[in-house]
Design a protein around this motif. Structure first.
Motif, short mmCIF file in Angstrom:
data_model
loop_
_atom_site.label_atom_id
_atom_site.label_comp_id
_atom_site.label_asym_id
_atom_site.label_seq_id
_atom_site.Cartn_x
_atom_site.Cartn_y
_atom_site.Cartn_z
N UNK A 160 0.88 -1.32 0.00
CA UNK A 160 -0.11 -0.05 -0.08
C UNK A 160 1.03 1.16 0.12
N UNK A 161 1.98 1.27 0.66
CA UNK A 161 3.02 2.54 0.66
C UNK A 161 3.48 2.52 -0.95
N UNK A 162 3.69 1.35 -1.50
CA UNK A 162 4.35 1.45 -2.85
C UNK A 162 3.22 2.23 -3.91
N UNK A 163 2.09 1.84 -3.49
CA UNK A 163 0.82 2.31 -4.38
C UNK A 163 0.66 4.11 -4.30
N UNK A 164 1.32 4.72 -3.27
CA UNK A 164 1.32 6.13 -3.02
C UNK A 164 2.67 6.55 -3.27
N UNK A 165 3.45 5.56 -3.90
CA UNK A 165 4.76 6.08 -4.38
C UNK A 165 5.91 6.40 -3.05
N UNK A 166 5.72 5.65 -2.23
CA UNK A 166 6.68 5.66 -0.96
C UNK A 166 7.31 4.65 -0.59
N UNK A 167 7.52 3.42 -1.64
CA UNK A 167 8.03 2.47 -1.20
C UNK A 167 8.90 2.09 -2.38
N UNK A 168 10.16 1.52 -2.38
CA UNK A 168 11.05 1.94 -1.26
C UNK A 168 11.60 3.21 -0.86
N UNK A 169 11.57 4.00 -1.55
CA UNK A 169 11.78 5.30 -1.39
C UNK A 169 10.85 6.17 -2.24
N UNK A 170 10.87 7.48 -2.09
CA UNK A 170 9.97 8.47 -2.90
C UNK A 170 10.18 8.03 -4.30
N UNK A 171 8.90 8.02 -4.98
CA UNK A 171 8.63 7.72 -6.39
C UNK A 171 9.10 6.20 -6.79
N UNK A 172 9.23 5.47 -5.67
CA UNK A 172 9.30 4.05 -5.82
C UNK A 172 10.81 3.59 -6.09
N UNK A 173 11.75 4.52 -5.83
CA UNK A 173 13.19 4.27 -6.28
C UNK A 173 13.63 3.03 -5.30
N UNK A 174 14.44 2.22 -5.97
CA UNK A 174 15.10 1.18 -5.26
C UNK A 174 16.12 1.82 -4.16
N UNK A 175 16.60 0.92 -3.55
CA UNK A 175 17.72 1.64 -2.51
C UNK A 175 19.24 0.95 -3.16
N UNK A 176 20.11 1.92 -2.91
CA UNK A 176 21.33 1.74 -3.51
C UNK A 176 22.30 0.64 -2.49
N UNK A 177 23.21 0.26 -3.15
CA UNK A 177 24.06 -0.59 -2.36
C UNK A 177 24.58 0.01 -1.33
N UNK A 178 25.14 1.15 -1.38
CA UNK A 178 25.84 1.89 -0.17
C UNK A 178 24.62 1.80 1.05
N UNK A 179 23.44 2.20 0.62
CA UNK A 179 22.15 2.20 1.50
C UNK A 179 22.19 0.57 2.12
N UNK A 180 22.23 -0.20 1.53
CA UNK A 180 22.10 -1.94 1.84
C UNK A 180 23.31 -2.03 2.91
N UNK A 181 24.62 -1.50 2.48
CA UNK A 181 25.71 -1.75 3.45
C UNK A 181 25.43 -1.18 4.58
#
Length: 505
Positions: A160-181
């Motif tokens: 449901x967060x994704x449906x309003x453009x808030x997952x994983x980040x704003x505008x459904x942008x995926x997280x980066x490798x540095x963020x995962x680290x």
């Protein structure tokens, strides 16, 4: 993998993160000191309250908290709760992408989340996100309470967060490798995951805390294990699960199973379809499963039973004894449930013999030591040639409780030692665990042997550790195992075995 198996493969930096996660103001100089203090405080490490507390990410920044969840969900879906660093990054991205794609599918959302629950939760979720680009701790707590009251999962929340453009980040942008680290470091600092190295770097949830993590994170069962549970249900039961959730009940059995998995219907949700009596009937068909309790207890018992289901391929398809070796610790501790589920035994009485066969395989195939045939039936379980004039004998004793070395066994072993033609330099007793009384009995047997025979007790888990790791302690190009590693009286602990391998090999 258990903590004691992981620690030797960890470097000082990562050991330090574990120490800091549950022991305050403790500073160690060497890696060995760190490993020792962690094992001495293992009860605190695996304490349920500590693990549960460290799985609360509400005070973390949004991205760290969310990626923490994605990492743990990715690991929980793996056999052994472990992934290489490269595969873990891929799995997190795959999981985030999958949720984003499913959130765009109206038909999927309509079947996955009931209409009323979706409407109510979405209204509150939208309002929470209106003011800025983050949620504060108070808003997160309110959403968690509402989600639980509506019977929604964390995955439903992410959809449901994704449906309003808030997952994983704003505008459904995926997280980066540095963020995962950054999240990987955070989870290590919480003592929830560990990083170790073999041929490459791996991350793992240790077996001691895996069950707590699984339930706290709502993972319940890996998909492959969940499929085994569903396959054991009949078509009418599968249709009842789907009908109860307003999902199509058409198709063959495999279609029904696939649909339940696809719609991420949790095992607990699926099983709650059945009455307490129906759950009891299911449990009666599961060897060794506890049948009594409340409806919630019975659901938990079914899930726990299948979580213990693990059918990895044999580590050595060329030798049928390898399958027994793969379940060495379960044979030692007479874990009948695991042995039956994995089709290792069909009768309890076979456990001891299979434990013996697995030990023969360990010496012959893993340590490269030739075993010696013995005449008659009254003899130790195994015999090894130590030198031209000396012999090593071993005996397996599988027990459900720590081995206490009864007088009956004392006399039995003494007879084995005295009846040997060559001098017995060592009598090795292989068990799952032992008492202090057993150690005293070992020392007494040495005194009564009349030939100064060393008598050692070794846990199956520690003997298997030697079998799997001894080559790492040798500097030779073509290492040969030296039986001197085992030649002492009393306890052959993991640390003692490591110390002896360091100088003997």
């Amino acid at each position: 993998m258990y903590l004691q198996d992981i620690l030797p493969k960890m470097s000082k930096l990562y050991l330090g993160r574990i120490v800091d996660s549950f022991l305050k103001d403790v500073r160690m100089e060497t890696e060995e000191d760190m490993r020792d203090v962690i094992l001495r405080n293992i009860d605190e490490f695996q304490n349920k309250e500590r693990v549960t507390r460290n799985l609360n990410f509400n005070k973390e920044k949004r991205d760290i908290a969310l990626i923490n969840e994605m990492i743990l969900m990715s690991l929980m879906e793996q056999q052994g709760y472990s992934l290489s660093e490269t595969d873990l990054f891929k799995m997190v991205h795959k999981l985030e992408t999958e949720i984003v794609e499913q959130s765009k599918d109206d038909d999927y959302i309509n079947t996955a989340i009931p209409a009323y629950e979706e409407r109510v939760y979405s209204a509150v979720l939208n309002e929470s996100w209106k003011k800025d680009d983050s949620l504060n701790e108070h808003e997160i707590n309110i959403l968690n309470v509402l989600r639980q009251e509506l019977g929604l999962t964390k995955r439903d929340h992410h959809l449901l967060e994704s449906r309003i453009g808030r997952f994983p980040q704003k505008a459904n942008k995926l997280h980066s490798t540095k963020q995962i680290e950054r999240s990987l470091k955070n989870l290590q600092s919480r003592g929830v995951i560990l990083r170790f190295k073999e041929d490459t770097s791996y991350y793992i949830i240790p077996k001691e805390i895996a069950r707590v993590v699984r339930y706290e994170m709502g993972g319940e069962l890996r998909n492959e294990v969940y499929e085994s549970l569903l396959d054991d249900l009949n078509v009418s039961q599968l249709k009842a699960i789907l009908h109860n959730l307003n999902v199509s009940i058409g198709g063959k059995k495999e279609d029904l199973v696939s649909r339940i998995i696809k719609h991420n219907i949790l095992p607990s949700t699926a099983l709650s379809t059945f009455s307490s009596k129906e759950l009891s009937d299911i449990l009666k068909g599961l060897e060794g499963a506890k049948v009594s309790g409340t409806k919630e207890d019975k659901i938990q018992n079914i899930i726990d039973y299948y979580e213990n289901l693990s059918t990895p391929e044999s580590s050595d398809p060329t030798d049928e004894r390898a399958r027994l070796y793969d379940f060495y610790e379960e044979l030692a501790s007479r874990d009948y449930k695991a042995l039956r589920v994995n089709k290792i035994i069909d009768k309890d009485i076979k456990t001891e013999r299979y434990f013996e066969e697995a030990t023969h395989y360990l010496f012959e195939k893993k340590l490269g030591v030739e075993t010696t045939d013995m005449k008659g039936s009254k003899h130790a379980d195994g015999k090894l040639r130590y030198s031209s004039k000396e012999t090593i004998l071993w005996d397996n004793k599988s027990t459900e409780q720590p081995y206490h070395f009864p007088e009956e066994h004392f006399n039995q072993f003494l007879g084995y030692i005295r009846s040997e033609e060559s001098r017995v330099t060592l009598f090795l007793v292989v068990v799952y665990d032992y008492t202090k009384e057993a150690v005293a009995q070992a020392q007494k047997l040495k005194a009564f042997s009349d030939q100064d025979t060393d008598v050692a007790l070794v846990k199956a888990s520690d003997l298997k550790y030697v079998a799997e790791n001894w080559m790492n302690y040798s500097t030779k190009k073509q290492p040969v195992f030296d039986l001197q590693v085992f030649n002492l009286t009393g306890e052959l602990t993991r640390s003692m075995l490591i110390s002896r391998m360091e100088w003997a090999l």
